[in-house]
Design an enzyme around this catalytic site. Structure first.
Site, PDB file in Angstrom:
ATOM      1  N   ASP A 113       0.845  -1.195   0.000  1.00  0.00           N
ATOM      2  CA  ASP A 113       0.000   0.000   0.000  1.00  0.00           C
ATOM      3  C   ASP A 113       0.879   1.243   0.000  1.00  0.00           C
ATOM      4  O   ASP A 113       2.028   1.211   0.423  1.00  0.00           O
ATOM      5  CB  ASP A 113      -0.889   0.026   1.241  1.00  0.00           C
ATOM      6  CG  ASP A 113      -2.009  -1.008   1.146  1.00  0.00           C
ATOM      7  OD1 ASP A 113      -2.386  -1.366   0.020  1.00  0.00           O
ATOM      8  OD2 ASP A 113      -2.483  -1.447   2.215  1.00  0.00           O
ATOM      9  N   TYR A 139       4.437  -9.209   7.330  1.00  0.00           N
ATOM     10  CA  TYR A 139       4.213  -7.803   7.657  1.00  0.00           C
ATOM     11  C   TYR A 139       4.459  -7.556   9.133  1.00  0.00           C
ATOM     12  O   TYR A 139       4.244  -8.439   9.955  1.00  0.00           O
ATOM     13  CB  TYR A 139       2.756  -7.406   7.367  1.00  0.00           C
ATOM     14  CG  TYR A 139       2.301  -7.684   5.962  1.00  0.00           C
ATOM     15  CD1 TYR A 139       2.354  -6.687   4.994  1.00  0.00           C
ATOM     16  CD2 TYR A 139       1.814  -8.939   5.601  1.00  0.00           C
ATOM     17  CE1 TYR A 139       1.924  -6.933   3.700  1.00  0.00           C
ATOM     18  CE2 TYR A 139       1.389  -9.202   4.309  1.00  0.00           C
ATOM     19  CZ  TYR A 139       1.446  -8.200   3.370  1.00  0.00           C
ATOM     20  OH  TYR A 139       1.030  -8.442   2.089  1.00  0.00           O
ATOM     21  N   TYR A 170      -5.486  -9.316   2.578  1.00  0.00           N
ATOM     22  CA  TYR A 170      -5.582  -7.902   2.950  1.00  0.00           C
ATOM     23  C   TYR A 170      -5.378  -7.777   4.453  1.00  0.00           C
ATOM     24  O   TYR A 170      -6.223  -8.225   5.242  1.00  0.00           O
ATOM     25  CB  TYR A 170      -6.949  -7.339   2.561  1.00  0.00           C
ATOM     26  CG  TYR A 170      -7.167  -7.191   1.076  1.00  0.00           C
ATOM     27  CD1 TYR A 170      -6.460  -6.233   0.345  1.00  0.00           C
ATOM     28  CD2 TYR A 170      -8.084  -7.989   0.395  1.00  0.00           C
ATOM     29  CE1 TYR A 170      -6.672  -6.079  -1.016  1.00  0.00           C
ATOM     30  CE2 TYR A 170      -8.310  -7.839  -0.968  1.00  0.00           C
ATOM     31  CZ  TYR A 170      -7.597  -6.883  -1.672  1.00  0.00           C
ATOM     32  OH  TYR A 170      -7.811  -6.719  -3.017  1.00  0.00           O
TER      33      TYR A 170
END
Ligand SMILES: [Zn+2]
Ligand SMILES: [Zn+2]
Length: 441
Positions: free
Chosen positions: A248, A314, A386
């Site tokens: 992103d 992440y 996501y």
């Protein structure tokens, strides 16, 4: 040794048969023709000689066979208009066209005027010729040999650096410079930079007051920060970034970095030291992004990198509205670790992606620590998971979610990608078509 075995039949093998001389006579009857075009009508007979030599041989043989005076071509060839007498001019034009551009390999193509193609095809069918060669391929080969002699470069039919196109009717040589590809990984240390250029939402790239007439929604992109200095260093016109997925805009890309292939269009240079290119890019990007370059590569690697469905890891900073103990949080996380998550296309991307439910697994999710009342969590997920929605639940569109299992709203404050598995390392054994060693100076 065939001649010896066949004994008395050797004459048929050593001299052109009457049929060949008959057809030669018929071809000469069409009009003045050069030796190249004459020989090319039998271009696939025998090998190790040029069409010019074939044509001359047929002319001599026929004169002897018929016992008539030998005549050379006089005037203009009705097929090629004497184009084969100008092969050195074509080669010189090609060399001129490529001046100032570095290359190691080349390919020659010829744009043949329809009239020439029709003329030779008419003779093929009139005389039922079985082994002619088209003008195009002789032109490519003969001019190619001369370019090779003039430049010392090699012809390459599969991956040439340069393609010369001889435009016979225009009398010009067009040049196609193939892009240079370099593989590596990038880090993005600053939030708010998209991976590739985004058109301004207001004007869709045309330029307006809102975007200060740049046509861009964001001033910089990873693509531009890496691509601009690379294109400049190689004298290219621009560069395209092919990433293995994308983070992103507001996410950093740290840790291992993200694999990419950078394609530099129309380069004037291609023999550059890869470490020097890497430093140039990193100096220019001033710590906002950085790269490590692993090797020069080819277009095939773009496909490979695009289809890389590797897992991503992440590190996120999560804010929870409510009171939760570290123990409570860890229990909540363990209930979604190893679980398949159902995600309807998130609201934030719904305007540009089809609405559907995708299933992606959370491979691992764990509590790492606390920072100013917020929680540091590491998640490893299947490609396409996501993360923000995994935490927030996206108003019930993602299930299960951290919000759901905690029973209180949670959201991602910041997100960093810390690991993207790649495929580029596996080819570093030199199996790539452009090994680093051969392509650096
Ligand atoms: Zn000709
Ligand atoms: Zn605008």
């Amino acid at each position: 040794m065939k001649e010896q075995e066949n004994g008395d039949k050797c004459c048929n093998v050593l001299s052109p048969g009457p049929e060949l001389l008959e057809k030669t006579g018929e071809i000469l009857g069409y009009g003045e023709i050069c030796n190249n075009c004459l020989g090319r009508f039998f271009g696939k007979r025998s090998f190790g000689i040029t069409n010019e030599a074939r044509g001359r041989g047929l002319r001599v043989s026929r004169a002897l066979h018929m016992n008539v005076p030998y005549t050379e071509q006089a005037g203009s060839c009705w097929i090629c208009n004497n184009e084969f007498k100008r092969t050195s001019e074509w080669a010189a034009r090609a060399v001129e066209a490529v001046s100032g551009i570095e290359f190691s390999t080349f390919l020659v193509g010829t744009r043949v005027p329809p009239l020439i193609a029709e003329s030779e095809e008419m003779v093929w069918s009139d005389l039922s010729l079985v082994d002619p060669e088209p003008l195009k391929s002789e032109m490519n080969r003969e001019v190619g040999k001369l370019i090779g002699q003039l430049t010392g470069k090699k012809a390459d039919l599969i991956h040439p650096d340069i393609v010369f196109i001889l435009d016979l009717s225009g009398g010009i040589v067009e040049l196609k410079v193939h892009p240079v590809f370099v593989a590596g990984r990038y880090m993005k240390y600053e939030r708010g930079i998209p991976q590739t250029h985004w058109d301004c939402r207001e004007c869709r790239g045309a330029g307006c007051e809102k975007c200060d007439f740049t046509g861009k929604q964001y001033q910089d992109s990873v693509e531009e920060l890496i691509g601009r200095p690379a294109a400049e260093a190689l004298g290219g016109s621009w560069a395209v970034l092919h990433g293995s997925g994308r983070e992103d805009i507001d996410a950093r890309m740290i840790g291992t970095g993200r694999p990419f292939v950078l394609e530099i269009e129309c380069p004037k240079k291609r023999l550059m030291d890869i470490a020097a290119l890497e430093s140039l890019i990193n100096e220019s990007a001033q710590g906002r992004v950085s790269v490590t370059l692993s090797r020069w590569c080819g277009r095939d690697d773009v496909e490979t990198i695009k289809s890389n469905k590797a897992h991503k890891k992440y590190r996120i900073l999560v804010e929870v509205d409510g009171t939760v103990t570290v123990e409570g949080l860890s229990i909540a996380l363990s209930t979604i670790s190893g679980v398949t998550i159902f995600q309807r296309t998130p609201e934030r991307v719904a305007h540009r992606r089809a609405d559907k439910v995708r299933e992606r697994r959370v491979l691992d999710i764990e509590y790492i620590g606390t920072e100013e009342g917020r929680y540091i969590i590491e998640v490893t997920g299947e490609a396409g998971l996501y993360i923000k929605e995994l935490v927030s639940g996206d108003n019930g569109r993602t299930h299960p979610s951290l919000t759901e299992v905690l029973g209180m709203p949670a959201r991602v404050e910041t997100l960093d990608v810390v690991q993207v598995e790649g495929t580029e390392e596996v080819k570093e054994d030199g199996t790539s078509q452009r090994p680093t060693k051969e392509n650096t100076v």
